[in-house]
Design a protein around this motif. Structure first.
Motif, PDB file in Angstrom:
ATOM      1  N   LEU A  41       0.566  -1.222  -0.017  1.00 25.98           N
ATOM      2  CA  LEU A  41       0.067  -0.004  -0.215  1.00 25.98           C
ATOM      3  C   LEU A  41       0.936   1.365   0.282  1.00 25.98           C
ATOM      4  O   LEU A  41       2.047   1.137   0.391  1.00 25.98           O
ATOM      5  CB  LEU A  41      -0.838  -0.171   1.249  1.00 25.98           C
ATOM      6  N   ASP A  42       0.511   2.399  -0.329  1.00 25.62           N
ATOM      7  CA  ASP A  42       1.157   3.575  -0.262  1.00 25.62           C
ATOM      8  C   ASP A  42       0.878   4.599   1.112  1.00 25.62           C
ATOM      9  O   ASP A  42       1.470   5.230   1.438  1.00 25.62           O
ATOM     10  CB  ASP A  42       0.516   4.397  -1.405  1.00 25.62           C
ATOM     11  N   LYS A  63       4.318   5.013   2.332  1.00 32.31           N
ATOM     12  CA  LYS A  63       5.638   4.434   1.510  1.00 32.31           C
ATOM     13  C   LYS A  63       6.224   5.837   1.231  1.00 32.31           C
ATOM     14  O   LYS A  63       7.506   5.719   1.177  1.00 32.31           O
ATOM     15  CB  LYS A  63       5.114   3.779   0.539  1.00 32.31           C
ATOM     16  N   GLN A  64       5.732   6.723   1.013  1.00 35.33           N
ATOM     17  CA  GLN A  64       6.388   8.184   0.427  1.00 35.33           C
ATOM     18  C   GLN A  64       6.939   8.557   1.778  1.00 35.33           C
ATOM     19  O   GLN A  64       7.885   9.714   1.438  1.00 35.33           O
ATOM     20  CB  GLN A  64       5.259   9.081  -0.154  1.00 35.33           C
ATOM     21  N   ARG A  65       6.525   8.575   2.859  1.00 38.94           N
ATOM     22  CA  ARG A  65       6.947   9.552   3.840  1.00 38.94           C
ATOM     23  C   ARG A  65       7.138   8.576   5.175  1.00 38.94           C
ATOM     24  O   ARG A  65       6.365   8.237   5.961  1.00 38.94           O
ATOM     25  CB  ARG A  65       5.909  10.596   4.179  1.00 38.94           C
ATOM     26  N   ASP A  96      -2.977  11.889  -3.011  1.00 43.77           N
ATOM     27  CA  ASP A  96      -2.163  11.615  -2.004  1.00 43.77           C
ATOM     28  C   ASP A  96      -1.482  12.689  -1.039  1.00 43.77           C
ATOM     29  O   ASP A  96      -0.815  13.570  -1.534  1.00 43.77           O
ATOM     30  CB  ASP A  96      -0.896  10.734  -2.958  1.00 43.77           C
ATOM     31  N   PRO A  97      -1.597  12.746   0.279  1.00 44.74           N
ATOM     32  CA  PRO A  97      -1.229  13.687   1.179  1.00 44.74           C
ATOM     33  C   PRO A  97       0.414  13.738   1.184  1.00 44.74           C
ATOM     34  O   PRO A  97       0.943  14.692   1.609  1.00 44.74           O
ATOM     35  CB  PRO A  97      -1.764  13.277   2.544  1.00 44.74           C
ATOM     36  N   PHE A  98       0.986  12.738   0.845  1.00 43.71           N
ATOM     37  CA  PHE A  98       2.466  12.560   1.126  1.00 43.71           C
ATOM     38  C   PHE A  98       3.272  12.506  -0.297  1.00 43.71           C
ATOM     39  O   PHE A  98       4.404  12.316  -0.412  1.00 43.71           O
ATOM     40  CB  PHE A  98       2.866  11.485   2.045  1.00 43.71           C
ATOM     41  N   GLY A  99       2.566  12.501  -1.438  1.00 41.43           N
ATOM     42  CA  GLY A  99       3.053  12.345  -2.631  1.00 41.43           C
ATOM     43  C   GLY A  99       2.483  12.819  -3.892  1.00 41.43           C
ATOM     44  O   GLY A  99       1.228  13.261  -3.756  1.00 41.43           O
ATOM     45  N   PRO A 100       2.947  12.661  -5.006  1.00 38.34           N
ATOM     46  CA  PRO A 100       2.193  13.276  -6.216  1.00 38.34           C
ATOM     47  C   PRO A 100       0.961  12.275  -6.582  1.00 38.34           C
ATOM     48  O   PRO A 100       1.192  10.954  -6.296  1.00 38.34           O
ATOM     49  CB  PRO A 100       3.076  13.166  -7.269  1.00 38.34           C
ATOM     50  N   VAL A 121      -7.062   2.774   3.795  1.00 38.03           N
ATOM     51  CA  VAL A 121      -5.748   2.166   3.061  1.00 38.03           C
ATOM     52  C   VAL A 121      -5.927   2.816   1.716  1.00 38.03           C
ATOM     53  O   VAL A 121      -6.919   3.003   0.912  1.00 38.03           O
ATOM     54  CB  VAL A 121      -5.629   0.636   3.076  1.00 38.03           C
ATOM     55  N   GLY A 122      -4.716   3.185   1.216  1.00 38.72           N
ATOM     56  CA  GLY A 122      -4.660   3.607  -0.259  1.00 38.72           C
ATOM     57  C   GLY A 122      -3.494   3.121  -0.943  1.00 38.72           C
ATOM     58  O   GLY A 122      -2.565   2.837  -0.449  1.00 38.72           O
ATOM     59  N   SER A 123      -3.598   3.086  -2.260  1.00 44.12           N
ATOM     60  CA  SER A 123      -2.654   2.559  -3.250  1.00 44.12           C
ATOM     61  C   SER A 123      -2.748   3.442  -4.487  1.00 44.12           C
ATOM     62  O   SER A 123      -4.000   3.831  -4.981  1.00 44.12           O
ATOM     63  CB  SER A 123      -2.754   1.173  -3.301  1.00 44.12           C
TER      64      SER A 123
END
Length: 169
Positions: A41-42, A63-65, A96-100, A121-123
């Motif tokens: 997941l992201d 995953k981004q942060r 996405d709050p932490f990525g593009p 959860v998000g992806s």
């Protein structure tokens, strides 16, 4: 694919044993980390009720942060509708709050008798969530609810025993 799903099912079914002695905060953090890595997941956001109705504990993994736990308010902004709405679409697109880009998100509620919490959860994957992922999310939420309710029952029993001892004394 079937072997992986079976391995994930087995791992998720043993989560409750790893949570022995953890409070709601520890359970939420552990569950978020497991879901983030196991289901690729992201983002994972979990809000769990504190015992005795004293509010909620929240955690987020991304995953981004890697420091996402310290940025819960950033994550909550695009997820705010999930925290108040009861009837949601099975999949909702949010920024996405932490990525593009955007995330395909799904919600699993931890509700049985009273509100226990919510798992969002998000992806970025186009096929998210698959049927297997939905089942695993449901199993993970169920494991968390069982542990949290057991803890609440144990706490209520302990309080009852203390009252009985006080009365007997």
């Amino acid at each position: 694919r079937l072997q992986r799903t079976m391995r994930d099912l087995e791992a998720f079914s043993t989560l409750a044993r790893t949570w022995i002695g953890l409070g709601p905060d520890g359970i939420a953090k552990s569950l978020a980390k497991v879901l983030l890595s196991t289901l690729d997941l992201d983002i994972v956001y979990i809000r769990v009720a504190q015992p005795g109705g004293s509010g909620f504990t929240e955690t987020v993994c991304s995953k981004q942060r890697p420091d996402a736990e310290h940025c819960i308010s950033e994550a909550k902004a695009p997820l705010a509708s999930f925290l108040t709405s009861v009837a949601l679409a099975p999949v909702t697109m949010v920024p996405d709050p932490f990525g593009p880009g955007t995330l395909r998100t799904t919600v699993t509620r931890f509700d049985l008798v009273e509100e226990q919490g919510v798992l969002v959860v998000g992806s970025q994957r186009a096929n998210f969530p698959t049927e297997q992922e939905r089942l695993l999310l449901g199993l993970a939420a169920n494991q968390a609810v069982m542990v949290l309710q057991r803890q609440q029952a144990e706490q209520a029993l302990q309080q009852s025993e203390e009252r009985f001892r006080d009365c007997a004394n």
